[in-house]
Design a protein around this motif. Structure first.
Motif, short mmCIF file in Angstrom:
data_model
loop_
_atom_site.label_atom_id
_atom_site.label_comp_id
_atom_site.label_asym_id
_atom_site.label_seq_id
_atom_site.Cartn_x
_atom_site.Cartn_y
_atom_site.Cartn_z
N ILE A 79 -6.34 -5.47 0.03
CA ILE A 79 -6.21 -5.03 -1.37
C ILE A 79 -7.59 -4.66 -1.91
O ILE A 79 -8.60 -5.19 -1.45
CB ILE A 79 -5.52 -6.14 -2.22
CG1 ILE A 79 -5.25 -5.66 -3.64
CG2 ILE A 79 -6.34 -7.43 -2.22
CD1 ILE A 79 -4.26 -6.53 -4.41
N HIS A 80 -7.60 -3.74 -2.90
CA HIS A 80 -8.86 -3.26 -3.48
C HIS A 80 -8.97 -3.68 -4.94
O HIS A 80 -8.24 -3.15 -5.80
CB HIS A 80 -8.92 -1.73 -3.43
CG HIS A 80 -8.89 -1.15 -2.05
ND1 HIS A 80 -10.02 -0.67 -1.42
CD2 HIS A 80 -7.88 -0.95 -1.18
CE1 HIS A 80 -9.71 -0.20 -0.22
NE2 HIS A 80 -8.40 -0.36 -0.04
N LEU A 81 -9.91 -4.57 -5.23
CA LEU A 81 -10.16 -4.94 -6.63
C LEU A 81 -10.43 -3.74 -7.54
O LEU A 81 -9.81 -3.62 -8.61
CB LEU A 81 -11.34 -5.93 -6.68
CG LEU A 81 -12.06 -6.12 -8.00
CD1 LEU A 81 -11.17 -6.82 -9.02
CD2 LEU A 81 -13.36 -6.90 -7.82
N ALA A 271 -7.01 -2.18 8.21
CA ALA A 271 -5.88 -1.83 7.35
C ALA A 271 -5.16 -0.59 7.87
O ALA A 271 -5.80 0.36 8.33
CB ALA A 271 -6.37 -1.59 5.93
N HIS A 272 -3.85 -0.64 7.80
CA HIS A 272 -2.92 0.46 8.08
C HIS A 272 -2.56 0.58 9.57
O HIS A 272 -1.49 0.17 9.97
CB HIS A 272 -3.40 1.79 7.51
CG HIS A 272 -3.67 1.69 6.04
ND1 HIS A 272 -2.67 1.48 5.13
CD2 HIS A 272 -4.83 1.70 5.33
CE1 HIS A 272 -3.19 1.39 3.91
NE2 HIS A 272 -4.51 1.51 4.00
N GLY A 273 -3.37 1.25 10.37
CA GLY A 273 -3.04 1.39 11.79
C GLY A 273 -1.71 2.08 12.03
O GLY A 273 -1.02 1.82 13.01
N THR A 322 -0.93 -5.29 0.33
CA THR A 322 -0.39 -4.45 -0.74
C THR A 322 -1.18 -3.15 -0.83
O THR A 322 -0.65 -2.12 -1.24
CB THR A 322 -0.49 -5.15 -2.11
OG1 THR A 322 -1.87 -5.43 -2.38
CG2 THR A 322 0.32 -6.43 -2.14
N ASP A 323 -2.47 -3.18 -0.46
CA ASP A 323 -3.35 -2.01 -0.58
C ASP A 323 -3.35 -1.40 -1.98
O ASP A 323 -3.50 -0.19 -2.13
CB ASP A 323 -3.02 -0.95 0.48
CG ASP A 323 -4.11 0.12 0.57
OD1 ASP A 323 -5.29 -0.21 0.34
OD2 ASP A 323 -3.76 1.30 0.85
N VAL A 324 -3.16 -2.20 -3.00
CA VAL A 324 -3.40 -1.69 -4.36
C VAL A 324 -4.81 -1.13 -4.41
O VAL A 324 -5.74 -1.72 -3.86
CB VAL A 324 -3.27 -2.87 -5.38
CG1 VAL A 324 -3.95 -2.55 -6.70
CG2 VAL A 324 -1.80 -3.22 -5.57
ZN ZN Z 1 -7.14 0.16 1.52
#
Ligand code: ZN
Ligand code: GUN
Length: 434
Positions: A79-81, A271-273, A322-324
């Motif tokens: 997730i990204h703050l 992340a993702h892949g 979530t990768d927000v």
């Molecule tokens: Zn990301």
């Protein structure tokens, strides 16, 4: 310090193994009328209420929830703050989305007051959604991580974060240099890593935004400090993969870039892949690396469908992200709702118990924290949730038709969201109540 002891009585469920390895029935423990005993921030006992209540010392307060389910706190492995203010940005896929929306939004973190304000909002949002541990990208600015860790420390949360390292292919206002990225990361590590329940993650954004010099220094940090994490992105989008080929023509592929700079390992989370090939999954598994599966983001940015069965074939550690703000929800319940559809579109199934595993123990294993979080085993941190069966009228009505914990769990993951989380506890303290 005086002993604090409290007990919680409810239906209690936790994942104890990966269903892909042991089968569904051996993967969980369920107590229809259970008791969870918490002492000084840790779980001290878990079992059937009928067996544990008689032995409970007189005077221990028992909180009773006849219509709720206690589970471990959820673990968000990506997730990204600084993207909190740009969730749901219209119209672009990854590379244009970064340039159009993400970089301008992240640039606001140059202002420490902004960083503090968003860190508070972000942590409240995590806890409202039942996320007790997250692996968090800051912005390129060290103050993003200072703000986040300061807020997390106040609540004694177990959190992992790092300042983004990015020294090319991004606007000047948002880049560091190989040297400053190294020095700033080092200062943050010295200040925060291992303080309370906080851990630091070396955070090169992704291969296209770091020079070979910066990737080398990122690898060097990992050798200089024990137990550091490493987080980055990989193989999310086809254009991105093509770009990496052009930038690193001497490497075999995307993963090989990170491998060359010694960024793979037991505390490395990619992340993702979405577009990883078989050999890359094998190499990730061999090095003990993990992948964060981010379904709401992969749908929203049109990135593609993560191949969970391939990861399982290689016994690759997978957590849920979530990768927000590429992802559209802070809720890991909603993230599981979308994960189910990712499997459906590939002709596969995601059982509710595998889902529970991904959101809890699977995430803990991806982060090498399974002895501390992800289950309700005695001795682990008392990070847990009370999920309300009557959170919404529809959920309440729908659950009346459910005949098993499997069905209940699946409906919670389909209809559930932040409203479902009645209470969140971290280190035994209530940190959210709806
Ligand atoms: Zn990301
Ligand atoms: N790849 C590089 N940076 C990002 C980011 O901020 N979000 C996502 N989803 N992918 C990325």
């Amino acid at each position: 310090m005086p002993l604090t002891r409290k007990a919680y009585r409810a239906a209690i469920l936790h994942s104890i193994a990966d269903p892909a390895e042991v089968g569904i029935e051996a993967s969980y423990e369920y107590f229809e009328d259970g008791l969870l005993v918490v002492e000084n921030g840790r779980i001290s006992a878990l079992g059937h209420a009928s067996e544990l209540l008689p032995g409970l010392p007189a005077g221990v307060q028992v909180e009773h929830y006849p219509d709720a389910l206690i589970t471990p706190g959820f673990i968000d492995t990506h997730i990204h703050l600084p993207q909190t203010g740009m969730v749901g940005a219209y119209g672009e896929q990854l590379l244009d989305w970064l340039n159009t929306y993400t970089f301008p939004c992240e640039s606001q973190f140059a202002d420490p007051d902004h960083a503090n304000e968003v860190a508070d909002i972000f942590i409240k949002e995590l806890l409202r959604n039942g996320t007790t541990t997250a692996l968090v990208f800051g912005s390129v600015h060290p103050q993003s991580v200072n703000a986040f860790f300061a807020a997390a420390e106040k609540l004694d949360l177990r959190m992992i974060a790092g300042k983004v390292m990015m020294d090319r292919n991004a606007p000047d206002y948002l880049t560091d240099t190989a040297e400053s990225g190294y020095q700033e990361s080092k200062a943050l590590i010295e200040r925060w890593h291992g303080k309370g329940r906080l851990h630091y993650a070396v955070t090169p954004r992704f291969a296209p935004t770091s020079t070979p010099e910066q990737l080398t220094l990122a690898g060097q940090l990992l050798t200089e400090y024990p137990d550091l994490y490493m987080q980055t992105h990989i193989s999310e989008n086809l254009q991105e993969i093509q770009w990496v080929k052009e930038l690193f023509p001497e490497r075999k592929g995307y993963l090989d870039v990170y491998d060359h700079y010694q960024l793979l390992g037991e505390r490395s989370v990619f992340a993702h892949g979405v577009h990883l090939c078989d050999d890359e999954c094998a190499r990730l598994a061999e090095t003990g690396s993990a992948v964060a599966f981010c379904p709401t983001s992969n749908f929203f940015l049109g990135s593609g469908l993560f191949n969970l069965p391939m990861a399982e074939k290689h016994k690759l550690n997978v957590g849920l992200g979530t990768d927000v703000g590429g992802g559209t929800s802070f809720s890991l319940l909603q993230t599981l709702n979308e994960a189910y559809k990712v499997m459906q579109l590939q002709g596969a199934r995601l059982s509710p118990f595998k889902s529970l595993y991904l959101a809890t123990l699977g995430g803990a294993r991806a982060l090498r924290l399974e002895d501390k979080i992800g289950t309700l085993h005695p001795g682990t941190d008392a990070d847990f949730l009370v999920l309300d069966y009557h959170a919404t009228p529809l959920l309440s009505y729908r659950l009346k038709q459910a005949n098993s914990i499997a069905e209940t769990l699946f409906v919670l993951m389909t209809l559930g969201d932040d409203r479902t989380v009645l209470q969140t506890f971290a280190a035994g303290q209530q940190v959210h109540r709806r």
